[in-house]
Design an enzyme around this catalytic site. Structure first.
Site, PDB file in Angstrom:
ATOM      1  CE1 TYR A  52      -2.822  -3.223   0.646  1.00 21.60           C
ATOM      2  CE2 TYR A  52      -3.258  -2.486   2.866  1.00 21.60           C
ATOM      3  CZ  TYR A  52      -3.429  -3.417   1.861  1.00 21.60           C
ATOM      4  OH  TYR A  52      -4.212  -4.515   2.084  1.00 21.60           O
ATOM      5  N   PRO A 188     -14.877  -5.927   3.621  1.00 25.44           N
ATOM      6  CG  PRO A 188     -14.733  -4.766   5.644  1.00 25.44           C
ATOM      7  CD  PRO A 188     -13.904  -5.213   4.483  1.00 25.44           C
ATOM      8  CB  SER A 232     -14.106   5.234   5.211  1.00 28.04           C
ATOM      9  OG  SER A 232     -14.600   6.455   4.714  1.00 28.04           O
ATOM     10  CB  ILE A 238     -13.382   7.041   9.933  1.00 23.78           C
ATOM     11  CG1 ILE A 238     -12.640   7.096   8.583  1.00 23.78           C
ATOM     12  CG2 ILE A 238     -12.488   6.480  11.029  1.00 23.78           C
ATOM     13  CD1 ILE A 238     -11.402   7.994   8.540  1.00 23.78           C
ATOM     14  CD  GLU A 240     -22.088   5.368   8.260  1.00 24.10           C
ATOM     15  OE1 GLU A 240     -22.064   6.568   7.905  1.00 24.10           O
ATOM     16  OE2 GLU A 240     -22.408   4.444   7.499  1.00 24.10           O
ATOM     17  CG  ASN A 241     -17.499   2.277   8.364  1.00 24.02           C
ATOM     18  OD1 ASN A 241     -18.694   2.400   8.087  1.00 24.02           O
ATOM     19  ND2 ASN A 241     -16.543   2.408   7.454  1.00 24.02           N
TER      20      ASN A 241
HETATM   21  P1  NAD Z   1     -14.096  -2.126   2.027  1.00 24.54           P
HETATM   22  O1  NAD Z   1     -15.110  -3.188   1.847  1.00 24.54           O
HETATM   23  O2  NAD Z   1     -13.648  -1.761   3.402  1.00 24.54           O
HETATM   24  O3  NAD Z   1     -14.659  -0.869   1.243  1.00 24.54           O
HETATM   25  C1  NAD Z   1     -14.087   0.397   1.342  1.00 24.54           C
HETATM   26  C2  NAD Z   1     -14.952   1.369   0.551  1.00 24.54           C
HETATM   27  O4  NAD Z   1     -16.304   1.292   0.996  1.00 24.54           O
HETATM   28  C3  NAD Z   1     -14.530   2.824   0.766  1.00 24.54           C
HETATM   29  O5  NAD Z   1     -13.523   3.197  -0.130  1.00 24.54           O
HETATM   30  C4  NAD Z   1     -15.830   3.568   0.514  1.00 24.54           C
HETATM   31  O6  NAD Z   1     -16.018   3.745  -0.864  1.00 24.54           O
HETATM   32  C5  NAD Z   1     -16.873   2.592   1.009  1.00 24.54           C
HETATM   33  N1  NAD Z   1     -17.333   2.866   2.396  1.00 24.54           N
HETATM   34  C6  NAD Z   1     -16.632   2.762   3.545  1.00 24.54           C
HETATM   35  N2  NAD Z   1     -17.415   3.037   4.601  1.00 24.54           N
HETATM   36  C7  NAD Z   1     -18.638   3.347   4.105  1.00 24.54           C
HETATM   37  C8  NAD Z   1     -19.857   3.720   4.687  1.00 24.54           C
HETATM   38  N3  NAD Z   1     -19.999   3.833   5.998  1.00 24.54           N
HETATM   39  N4  NAD Z   1     -20.920   3.943   3.861  1.00 24.54           N
HETATM   40  C9  NAD Z   1     -20.811   3.807   2.524  1.00 24.54           C
HETATM   41  N5  NAD Z   1     -19.669   3.453   1.894  1.00 24.54           N
HETATM   42  C10 NAD Z   1     -18.599   3.225   2.686  1.00 24.54           C
HETATM   43  O7  NAD Z   1     -12.854  -2.527   1.089  1.00 24.54           O
HETATM   44  P2  NAD Z   1     -11.268  -2.569   1.209  1.00 24.54           P
HETATM   45  O8  NAD Z   1     -10.723  -1.254   1.571  1.00 24.54           O
HETATM   46  O9  NAD Z   1     -10.771  -3.194  -0.030  1.00 24.54           O
HETATM   47  O10 NAD Z   1     -11.009  -3.595   2.396  1.00 24.54           O
HETATM   48  C11 NAD Z   1     -10.770  -3.201   3.724  1.00 24.54           C
HETATM   49  C12 NAD Z   1      -9.329  -3.395   4.107  1.00 24.54           C
HETATM   50  O11 NAD Z   1      -8.929  -4.746   3.900  1.00 24.54           O
HETATM   51  C13 NAD Z   1      -8.323  -2.618   3.242  1.00 24.54           C
HETATM   52  O12 NAD Z   1      -8.287  -1.248   3.532  1.00 24.54           O
HETATM   53  C14 NAD Z   1      -7.058  -3.360   3.534  1.00 24.54           C
HETATM   54  O13 NAD Z   1      -6.506  -2.980   4.768  1.00 24.54           O
HETATM   55  C15 NAD Z   1      -7.550  -4.799   3.556  1.00 24.54           C
HETATM   56  N6  NAD Z   1      -7.400  -5.494   2.242  1.00 24.54           N
HETATM   57  C16 NAD Z   1      -6.590  -6.589   2.179  1.00 24.54           C
HETATM   58  C17 NAD Z   1      -6.409  -7.265   0.995  1.00 24.54           C
HETATM   59  C18 NAD Z   1      -5.532  -8.457   0.947  1.00 24.54           C
HETATM   60  O14 NAD Z   1      -5.194  -8.921  -0.149  1.00 24.54           O
HETATM   61  N7  NAD Z   1      -5.113  -8.994   2.090  1.00 24.54           N
HETATM   62  C19 NAD Z   1      -7.079  -6.838  -0.187  1.00 24.54           C
HETATM   63  C20 NAD Z   1      -7.904  -5.721  -0.106  1.00 24.54           C
HETATM   64  C21 NAD Z   1      -8.074  -5.082   1.111  1.00 24.54           C
END
Ligand code: NAD
Length: 286
Positions: A52, A188, A232, A238, A240-241
């Protein structure tokens, strides 16, 4: 408001069940800002990766927060180009420097490619030296999970895999449960790329509990026993979640979300990521 629970790992250590993910947060400056915001509203678990290119921002936010280091759980991941004899040990040394920390709570092998067994062996050595407090894996979704599990001395505490109501990974989770390797779900919220928040069952529960669809989905993760790490950049999201510990879905409501499994596919194809990451993109910067 009730607080974030902890999950006990196979070595007795405890990880906060919800963390703050920083994938796709560009640059150290913005990352520092977002992590500072997350720590302010109560998160005590941050999930980053060398890939990242924002570990320095994570380390800086933690240092400046004034919160004692032992009260924050930090996970990072070693990238596939750093797997193998001599390389992984050097990668951990650099990771500690980027994070500006004496130890890392959890280090994961990011993907099951290249010499993952050689890399894991070096993580075991770093664990014995105290540089790493826990070892885990990520995206081990097929036979490679058991292959690694059976061959290593210090068993992985968790496997971080794509996980959301549309893609519940039941097969690999069953194997992980049998071996007491915890499930940590990435994406998630399905990276908010799908129709998930508009599903009838989610909308209905959102109205009933006066919570947003994202909070309903995160509550489903928590009650399913998953470790979850939503991301987020927006302060209000941040916060809210993280506000999902003051209500509870009933068994039937949990089942209604379980039923979304398979309705849509995964959001990220690992082979595609590897194709780009290994052959087309440069390795992450030191
Ligand atoms: P995520 O499912 O957490 O989705 C993030 C996106 O959801 C944000 O960019 C935003 O657009 C939206 N969001 C967040 N909060 C919201 C809310 N309250 N209401 C509406 N929309 C909202 O996806 P992610 O970031 O890919 O996954 C979470 C974390 O997992 C990453 O930040 C990272 O740390 C990890 N990750 C790991 C791998 C891996 O290969 N191990 C791959 C991807 C992500």
């Amino acid at each position: 408001m009730s607080s974030c629970p902890k999950i006990k790992l196979n070595n007795g250590n405890e990880i906060p069940q919800m963390g703050f993910g920083v994938y796709q947060i560009k640059g150290d400056e913005l990352t520092e800002k977002c992590v500072a915001e997350a720590l302010k509203v109560g998160y005590r678990h941050i999930d980053t990766a060398h890939y990242y290119e924002n570990e320095r921002g994570v380390g800086a936010a933690i240092k400046k927060s004034g919160i004692p280091r032992d009260q924050i759980w930090v996970t990072s991941k070693v990238w596939v180009t750093e797997f193998g004899s001599g390389k992984t040990k050097a990668a951990i040394e650099k990771m500690l420097k980027r994070l500006d920390m004496e130890y890392i709570d959890l280090v994961l092998l990011h993907y099951p490619y290249n010499d993952y067994l050689g890399a894991y062996k070096e993580l075991e050595e770093e664990y014995k030296k105290g540089h790493i407090k826990n070892i885990g894996i990520s995206n081990f979704e097929d036979y490679k999970f058991e292959d690694l599990y059976n061959k290593v001395e210090i068993k992985p505490v968790l496997n971080q895999i794509e996980l959301h109501p549309y893609f519940q990974q039941r097969e690999i989770r069953k194997k992980m449960d049998e071996l007491n390797c915890k499930t940590e779900g990435w994406a998630p919220l399905g990276q908010a790329l799908t129709n998930l928040f508009a599903e009838d069952c989610i909308k209905k529960l959102s109205e009933k509990y006066k919570k947003t669809p994202a909070q309903i989905v995160l509550r489903w993760h928590i009650q399913s026993g998953f470790i979850t790490i939503p991301k987020s950049c927006k302060p209000e999201r941040i916060k809210e979640n993280f506000e999902v510990f003051d209500f509870e879905l009933t068994e039937d409501e949990m089942k209604s979300i379980d039923e979304l499994n398979g309705k849509r596919s995964r959001v990220q194809y690992n082979w595609l990521i590897m194709y780009f990451a290994l052959w087309l993109l440069p390795a992450p910067k030191d």
